[in-house]
Design an enzyme around this catalytic site. Structure first.
Site, short mmCIF file in Angstrom:
data_model
loop_
_atom_site.label_atom_id
_atom_site.label_comp_id
_atom_site.label_asym_id
_atom_site.label_seq_id
_atom_site.Cartn_x
_atom_site.Cartn_y
_atom_site.Cartn_z
N SER A 524 0.83 -1.20 0.00
CA SER A 524 0.00 0.00 0.00
C SER A 524 0.87 1.26 0.00
CB SER A 524 -0.94 -0.04 1.21
OG SER A 524 -1.87 1.02 1.18
N LEU A 525 0.67 2.13 0.97
CA LEU A 525 1.47 3.35 1.07
C LEU A 525 2.95 3.04 1.29
CD1 LEU A 525 1.63 6.46 1.28
CD2 LEU A 525 1.14 6.21 3.73
#
Length: 757
Positions: A524-525
């Protein structure tokens, strides 16, 4: 002036804790507390010798619940049991086994408060680890409580402190668990129940004093067995031990006979009036071999271990032998051999894993744990390799010793406090030798200042309503929004780089033989953060963001970095080749500075689930024409048992070396032939074209291939996991969980192993 107190040999005591039955000595110690030394001499008429049990400055009679009253005098840590065992030279050797709790931690973090609830489930350390822990324990006894930590468990990811009886992770800040020194065990069927350490200490003292091994070497004298009894004191008052053999005993106890003589109780009381348990001395190998059940923890009502070297117990535990249900199932014969000898597996690839959004919520919700996710991922890699005949055939040296891959989690979110006006002491500050290596992020990222013209913090602008929902938004969504701001983004990148370098250097320190490749994996991030760090490598403008190691592979799982790069108007490229031919086909130097992100890694993989709403493609950002091609599908992994059942497994095993010997070099060609539809167009154009314009088009198509190969040896970057039957029918339902279900996916694990090995 020195006070000598002479007591019978059967008196058992611990430093600064006289047992209740000898509380009459309290007035002596109180009256003579100013003396420089008080010696307790125990006279043993049987052996005609005097043994100095304790030498304290001074000895204070007190209960376990009381604190050490003299602040200017350090409480002693010398183990009485250790000295007593030295005085008996003909006692059989004691096979000690150490255990660790697996259910309830002492603390949720290294610096967190101690939990009140005690652990119930324990598992034994391997024989090798237990031996190392015992050596550290004996050394701590000799050095008055000074000991070095012992690295234990698979790949030595955890460390044991024998003085505090704690097991804690080395490479991340996680729960701290209790450990237990097992010397005497309850024997019930084919299971061993380790005795609580205070109880085991008293039983061992009675064993060394009664010396049943001298009379029962042939296990015949049953009458003498009845006379070999030992009364228990302290919290076990009312119970006693009968020694029935060279390493066997029975624990008998009943509150009705608490004040009755042990001898009278043995001769006249009916057996039904009191209960008994069989005890076994030592964790013997023959008992391991005679059992066929695996080693699994079983719940217990009450079982506590000591937290001090002097084997003191917690009186609040309300421990009784009848409530001991912390069963340690004996392992099978195959498991027993593993416990007795665990070879160190060779690690050729180290993967440092960076989490994405939502990990701040882990401080409130225990189910949100990136450490647990990586633990599941590590297990999935191991399970997949052990059930993959093709990988084992190509890499026979790794078979039985692991897959050669180690994964470590990187936790950065706890270092960042958005708008929190307080100092943050890093939990790893004590692990480093100097201040530069510590990760003390004491200053707040919100630039909190008392001046009127300063920027307000998040706390200043927050509305104190619907707090729970606002906390979720703050812990999850705010991470992405704040990363888009240059001020916060620079702080996050600096914190992650420090964590990466610390993990790498700490691993090299603990495993000096490691000389393999280092890969980065971001979810993800976290993938976006690692992407920015990798593209800054080798750039002198970002000297504070340089890594201490080269990046071999970069895996992005469920990543939105394609969206972020598109919004920033940037393309993606690999390292600039040095040959003149390739330079003529590459981007201009100006385009690299303005609109292209160059990754300094050998291979870049963008992996996603088709229903993951967070993930985006990146291949069109390298070559726009790649948008015409679908992402490369990751094939389903068929475990060994499925192949064997159809007879295919034997064929693969027999011809694996011939078929798969070129797996690493041929996998790129295989993927390209299946995926790049324009390859056939390029071949036709090469054969049929004779004019200049057609030749220019051919060079342009070759240029597309070359740019893709710069970023990945396979010529592809976007890899898509295949949907299951339920995923296709219920795509919206699947999308809710797809973003967090990468860690147990065997298809993903098998694909990563084929790319690494």
């Amino acid at each position: 002036m020195i006070l000598y107190i002479v007591l019978p040999f059967y008196v058992r005591t611990k430093p600064y804790s006289i047992l209740p039955s000898y509380s009459s000595l309290q007035w002596i110690t109180n009256a003579w507390c100013s003396l420089p030394s008080i010696y307790i001499l125990c006279h043993c008429s049987k052996h005609q010798e005097e043994i100095t049990i304790l030498a304290l400055k001074p000895l204070i009679a007190m209960n376990n619940s009381e604190e050490w009253p003299l602040k200017h005098v350090q409480p002693p840590k010398l183990s009485f049991r250790h000295l007593l065992s030295r005085s008996v030279t003909d006692a059989p050797s004691l096979r000690v086994r150490w255990f660790y709790a697996v259910d309830r931690p002492l603390r949720k973090s290294r610096t967190g408060p101690t939990e009140i609830k005690k652990a119930k489930n324990f598992l034994p350390f391997s024989a090798e680890d237990s031996e190392h822990i015992e050596k550290s324990y004996l050394k701590a006894v000799e050095n008055d409580g000074q000991s070095e930590p012992v690295n234990v468990n698979e790949d030595y990811l955890y460390s044991v402190n024998v003085v505090s009886r704690e097991l804690s992770p080395i490479y991340w800040d996680g729960p701290v668990y209790r450990i237990l020194r097992g010397t005497w065990f309850f024997s019930r069927g084919d299971k061993l129940y380790p005795c609580e350490e205070n109880l085991a200490t008293q039983v061992e003292e009675g064993y060394l004093n009664s010396c049943p091994y001298r009379e029962f070497s042939n296990e015949k004298d049953s009458a003498a067995a009845q006379s070999k009894t030992w009364a228990l004191l302290g919290r076990y008052t009312g119970g006693f031990v009968q020694y029935t053999g060279s390493r066997n005993a029975r624990l008998v106890y009943d509150d009705f006979y608490r004040n009755v003589s042990v001898k009278i109780m043995n001769r006249f009381s009916p057996a039904s009036f009191h209960r008994s348990d069989k005890l076994v001395r030592g964790y013997e190998l023959d008992m391991l071999e005679s059992n066929s059940k695996p080693s699994t923890p079983v719940p217990t009502e009450e079982l506590t271990s000591t937290t001090l070297l002097n084997d003191s117990s917690d009186p609040s535990d309300n421990f009784t032998p009848s409530n001991t249900e912390s069963t340690i199932d004996l392992p099978s014969a195959t498991d027993a051999s593993h416990l007795m000898s665990r070879p160190d597996r060779e690690v050729n690839h180290l993967i440092l894993c960076c989490h994405g959004i939502g990990q701040k919520m882990g401080e409130r919700v225990e189910t949100v744990s990136f450490v647990k996710d990586i633990s599941n991922f590590r297990k999935t890699l191991k399970k997949t390799f052990n059930s993959s005949p093709d990988l084992q055939a190509v890499y026979p040296k790794l078979k039985g010793g692991g897959n050669g891959v180690q994964c470590l989690p990187l936790l950065w979110r706890q270092d960042i406090r958005f708008g929190m006006a307080r100092d943050l002491d890093s939990s790893f500050a004590d692990d480093d030798d100097d201040d530069d290596e510590s990760l003390n992020m004491s200053r707040d990222l919100a630039l909190d200042d008392l001046e009127d013209d300063s920027i307000p913090t998040l706390d200043n602008i927050n509305i104190p309503t619907v707090t729970g929902l606002r906390n979720i938004i703050s812990d999850v969504l705010l991470d992405v929004l704040l990363y888009c701001q240059p001020n916060y983004r620079d702080k996050i990148l600096a914190a992650v780089v420090k964590r990466l370098n610390r993990l790498y250097n700490l691993y090299k320190k603990n495993v000096p033989s490691f000389n393999g490749h280092v890969s980065l994996l971001g979810h993800s991030l976290g993938a976006l953060i690692l992407f920015d760090i990798i593209r800054y490598q080798g750039n002198i403008k970002y000297s504070k963001l340089q890594l201490d190691f080269p990046v071999a592979n970069f895996f992005a799982l469920g990543s939105p970095l394609g969206l972020f790069q598109m919004l920033n108007g940037k393309k993606i490229a690999g390292p600039i080749p040095k040959t003149n031919l390739t330079r003529s086909l590459s981007y201009s130097e100006q385009s690299f500075d303005s609109g292209v992100s160059i990754l300094s890694c050998q291979n870049f993989y963008n992996i996603f689930h088709p229903t993951d709403p967070i993930s985006y493609r990146v291949e069109p950002l390298v070559v726009k024409q790649m948008a015409r091609l679908k992402p490369q599908k990751i094939s389903h992994f068929r475990p060994h048992q499925d192949l064997s059942s159809s007879g295919v497994g034997h064929k693969i095993a027999g011809g694996a070396l011939n078929v798969l010997s070129g797996l690493r070099s041929g996998i790129a060609n295989t993927l390209i032939l299946k995926s790049l539809s324009y390859a056939s167009v390029f071949n036709e154009a090469t054969a049929d074209s004779h004019d200049e314009s057609q030749g220019a088009e051919n060079i342009r198509d070759w240029h597309i291939d070359e740019r893709m190969y710069r970023l990945n040896k396979t010529g592809r970057i976007d890899f898509m996991l295949q949907e299951g039957a339920l995923d296709t029918s219920y795509s919206y339902v699947s999308a809710m969980n797809a973003h967090s279900e990468y860690w147990k996916n065997v298809d993903l694990a098998h694909f990563i192993l084929t790319q690494l090995l």
